[in-house]
Enzyme design. Sequence first.
Site, PDB file in Angstrom:
ATOM      1  N   ASP A 197       0.442  -1.065   0.014  1.00 26.57           N
ATOM      2  CA  ASP A 197      -0.227  -0.280  -0.217  1.00 26.57           C
ATOM      3  C   ASP A 197       0.848   1.650  -0.058  1.00 26.57           C
ATOM      4  O   ASP A 197       0.558   2.646   0.044  1.00 26.57           O
ATOM      5  CB  ASP A 197      -0.748  -0.071   1.391  1.00 26.57           C
ATOM      6  CG  ASP A 197      -0.153  -0.112   2.553  1.00 26.57           C
ATOM      7  OD1 ASP A 197       0.892  -0.399   2.245  1.00 26.57           O
ATOM      8  OD2 ASP A 197      -0.460  -0.206   3.424  1.00 26.57           O
ATOM      9  N   GLY A 198       2.184   1.169  -0.314  1.00 32.07           N
ATOM     10  CA  GLY A 198       3.297   2.512   0.306  1.00 32.07           C
ATOM     11  C   GLY A 198       3.132   2.640   0.963  1.00 32.07           C
ATOM     12  O   GLY A 198       4.356   4.061   1.478  1.00 32.07           O
ATOM     13  N   GLU A 199       3.111   2.256   2.672  1.00 29.47           N
ATOM     14  CA  GLU A 199       3.511   2.519   3.497  1.00 29.47           C
ATOM     15  C   GLU A 199       5.479   2.303   3.853  1.00 29.47           C
ATOM     16  O   GLU A 199       5.870   1.098   3.207  1.00 29.47           O
ATOM     17  CB  GLU A 199       2.558   1.610   4.744  1.00 29.47           C
ATOM     18  CG  GLU A 199       1.845   3.179   5.151  1.00 29.47           C
ATOM     19  CD  GLU A 199       1.074   1.786   6.818  1.00 29.47           C
ATOM     20  OE1 GLU A 199       1.989   1.291   6.814  1.00 29.47           O
ATOM     21  OE2 GLU A 199       0.229   2.573   7.111  1.00 29.47           O
ATOM     22  N   GLN A 257       9.442  27.539   6.866  1.00 29.82           N
ATOM     23  CA  GLN A 257       8.106  28.143   8.077  1.00 29.82           C
ATOM     24  C   GLN A 257       9.057  28.013   9.331  1.00 29.82           C
ATOM     25  O   GLN A 257       9.176  26.806  10.356  1.00 29.82           O
ATOM     26  CB  GLN A 257       7.073  26.921   8.585  1.00 29.82           C
ATOM     27  CG  GLN A 257       6.013  27.287   6.795  1.00 29.82           C
ATOM     28  CD  GLN A 257       5.105  27.147   6.431  1.00 29.82           C
ATOM     29  OE1 GLN A 257       4.268  25.736   6.731  1.00 29.82           O
ATOM     30  NE2 GLN A 257       4.314  28.670   6.802  1.00 29.82           N
ATOM     31  N   ASP A 314      19.676  38.629  -0.439  1.00 31.93           N
ATOM     32  CA  ASP A 314      18.735  38.395   0.958  1.00 31.93           C
ATOM     33  C   ASP A 314      19.267  38.849   2.007  1.00 31.93           C
ATOM     34  O   ASP A 314      20.256  38.436   2.859  1.00 31.93           O
ATOM     35  CB  ASP A 314      17.888  37.821   1.079  1.00 31.93           C
ATOM     36  CG  ASP A 314      17.676  36.033   1.452  1.00 31.93           C
ATOM     37  OD1 ASP A 314      18.723  36.268   1.978  1.00 31.93           O
ATOM     38  OD2 ASP A 314      17.099  35.672   0.715  1.00 31.93           O
ATOM     39  N   LYS A 326      15.228  42.136  -0.528  1.00 26.94           N
ATOM     40  CA  LYS A 326      14.622  40.628  -1.630  1.00 26.94           C
ATOM     41  C   LYS A 326      13.013  40.989  -0.423  1.00 26.94           C
ATOM     42  O   LYS A 326      13.432  40.821   0.526  1.00 26.94           O
ATOM     43  CB  LYS A 326      14.845  39.552  -1.602  1.00 26.94           C
ATOM     44  CG  LYS A 326      13.896  38.741  -2.097  1.00 26.94           C
ATOM     45  CD  LYS A 326      14.378  37.372  -2.295  1.00 26.94           C
ATOM     46  CE  LYS A 326      14.578  36.608  -1.215  1.00 26.94           C
ATOM     47  NZ  LYS A 326      14.682  34.888  -0.764  1.00 26.94           N
ATOM     48  N   ARG A 383       9.707  39.017  -0.691  1.00 28.28           N
ATOM     49  CA  ARG A 383       9.032  38.094  -0.368  1.00 28.28           C
ATOM     50  C   ARG A 383       7.499  38.486  -0.685  1.00 28.28           C
ATOM     51  O   ARG A 383       6.571  38.598  -0.178  1.00 28.28           O
ATOM     52  CB  ARG A 383       9.128  36.489   0.168  1.00 28.28           C
ATOM     53  CG  ARG A 383       9.046  35.367  -0.440  1.00 28.28           C
ATOM     54  CD  ARG A 383       9.167  34.039   0.162  1.00 28.28           C
ATOM     55  NE  ARG A 383      10.805  33.765  -0.944  1.00 28.28           N
ATOM     56  CZ  ARG A 383      11.267  33.081  -1.758  1.00 28.28           C
ATOM     57  NH1 ARG A 383       9.922  33.253  -2.584  1.00 28.28           N
ATOM     58  NH2 ARG A 383      12.231  32.330  -1.914  1.00 28.28           N
ATOM     59  N   ASP A 413      23.459  31.129  -1.895  1.00 26.89           N
ATOM     60  CA  ASP A 413      22.549  31.436  -1.410  1.00 26.89           C
ATOM     61  C   ASP A 413      22.443  29.170  -0.906  1.00 26.89           C
ATOM     62  O   ASP A 413      23.050  28.928  -1.726  1.00 26.89           O
ATOM     63  CB  ASP A 413      21.833  30.919  -2.481  1.00 26.89           C
ATOM     64  CG  ASP A 413      20.251  31.595  -1.690  1.00 26.89           C
ATOM     65  OD1 ASP A 413      20.147  31.836   0.311  1.00 26.89           O
ATOM     66  OD2 ASP A 413      19.097  32.310  -2.231  1.00 26.89           O
ATOM     67  N   THR A 471      12.869  27.333  -6.523  1.00 28.58           N
ATOM     68  CA  THR A 471      11.756  28.380  -8.030  1.00 28.58           C
ATOM     69  C   THR A 471      12.913  28.569  -8.742  1.00 28.58           C
ATOM     70  O   THR A 471      12.708  28.744  -9.997  1.00 28.58           O
ATOM     71  CB  THR A 471      10.773  29.557  -7.554  1.00 28.58           C
ATOM     72  OG1 THR A 471      10.989  30.399  -7.313  1.00 28.58           O
ATOM     73  CG2 THR A 471       9.665  28.051  -6.933  1.00 28.58           C
TER      74      THR A 471
HETATM   75  C1  R5P Z   1      15.684  31.900   1.377  1.00 28.95           C
HETATM   76  O1  R5P Z   1      15.104  32.523   2.911  1.00 28.95           O
HETATM   77  C2  R5P Z   1      16.546  31.467   0.638  1.00 28.95           C
HETATM   78  O2  R5P Z   1      17.150  31.655   1.486  1.00 28.95           O
HETATM   79  C3  R5P Z   1      16.418  31.308  -0.444  1.00 28.95           C
HETATM   80  O3  R5P Z   1      16.454  32.290  -1.141  1.00 28.95           O
HETATM   81  C4  R5P Z   1      15.379  30.878  -1.578  1.00 28.95           C
HETATM   82  O4  R5P Z   1      14.663  29.810  -0.741  1.00 28.95           O
HETATM   83  C5  R5P Z   1      15.105  30.845  -2.477  1.00 28.95           C
HETATM   84  O5  R5P Z   1      13.953  30.360  -3.007  1.00 28.95           O
HETATM   85  P1  R5P Z   1      13.694  30.671  -4.450  1.00 28.95           P
HETATM   86  O6  R5P Z   1      14.734  29.548  -5.071  1.00 28.95           O
HETATM   87  O7  R5P Z   1      12.042  30.527  -4.874  1.00 28.95           O
HETATM   88  O8  R5P Z   1      13.309  31.735  -4.565  1.00 28.95           O
END
Ligand code: R5P
Length: 315
Positions: free
Chosen positions: A41-43, A100, A172, A195, A197, A221, A226
Amino acid sequence: MDSEYNPIKIFSGNANKPLAEKVASYLGIPLGQAEVGRFPDGEIKLRISENVRGLNVYVIQPTNAPADNLFELLILLDALKRASAASITAIIPFFGYARQDRKVRSREPISAKLVANLVTVAGADRVVAIDLHAAQIQGFFDIPADNLTAMVQFAQYIKRKELEDLVVLSPDVGGVARASTFAQTIHASQALFVKKRLSPDAVEIQSLIGDVRGKNVIIADDAIHTGNTMLNACNRALTEGAKSVIACATHAVFAGDSLGLFARSNFSEVIVTDTMFVPGREYPSMFTVLSVSELIAKAIYSIHNHSSVSALFQL
Ligand code: R5P
């Protein structure tokens, strides 16, 4: 790098087996035997296939999505604890669920703390991560937690290129300390973008602190998710007069089809590491992938022999 009476045992789930195998090979040992499979079942169905009683063991497993990666780690830790390992170190090359890490708005979780609790309750005695989204996440663990950095490796690589007029730019405010380690290591100047968001897949570069005109800019970074942060930062740096722009990011997530956006971008090179593994992924030719296997192997060796890991933060 092995001791007959105190052998290093490394186990891995399926999240990044190629990295675990490289670490084991660097240390000159085979990867520990474990069956990490699935019920129909995937577990997750798991069994440690060799004796670990009284041994100090190391589990290498990043916790990027899907959540099965995290769950495999938790179940591996549980199995090792119940098999009477003397100590268990969870090596989490990419600590997922870290974004988060505080309540920005009401009714939000603190997922990073939840995952730290889960890892501890499952049986980890110590945690080693690489370039945590925020260094303070170390404090979410009530067990020893080391936050290694790939910035030193990036610095080593860039140094070999013998580029002049270098500036290391943090895209950032949160990444300033990380970029600072990098800049100091290669004796470059530093710059910073402010920056904002706008949403999980949209960012706005608001202002530049520092000078990038006529410089070879390295944007450092922790992760590319994304790609919006890096791509916007690259274009803005060029608008501000940068000579060339190189991206250095530890965790190569590349959500959706964002990898293709980099192939068509203005970056002269994109440098990432192998903290996470995506089967079948092929990087465009302007990518360089550095392995964190040596960094992890050295950390394991130091922990195992009760010596300092601080040398790993220096060139
Ligand atoms: C943000 O605080 C992180 O340091 C990265 O800048 C972030 O996770 C990059 O995310 P994305 O490529 O979606 O802009």
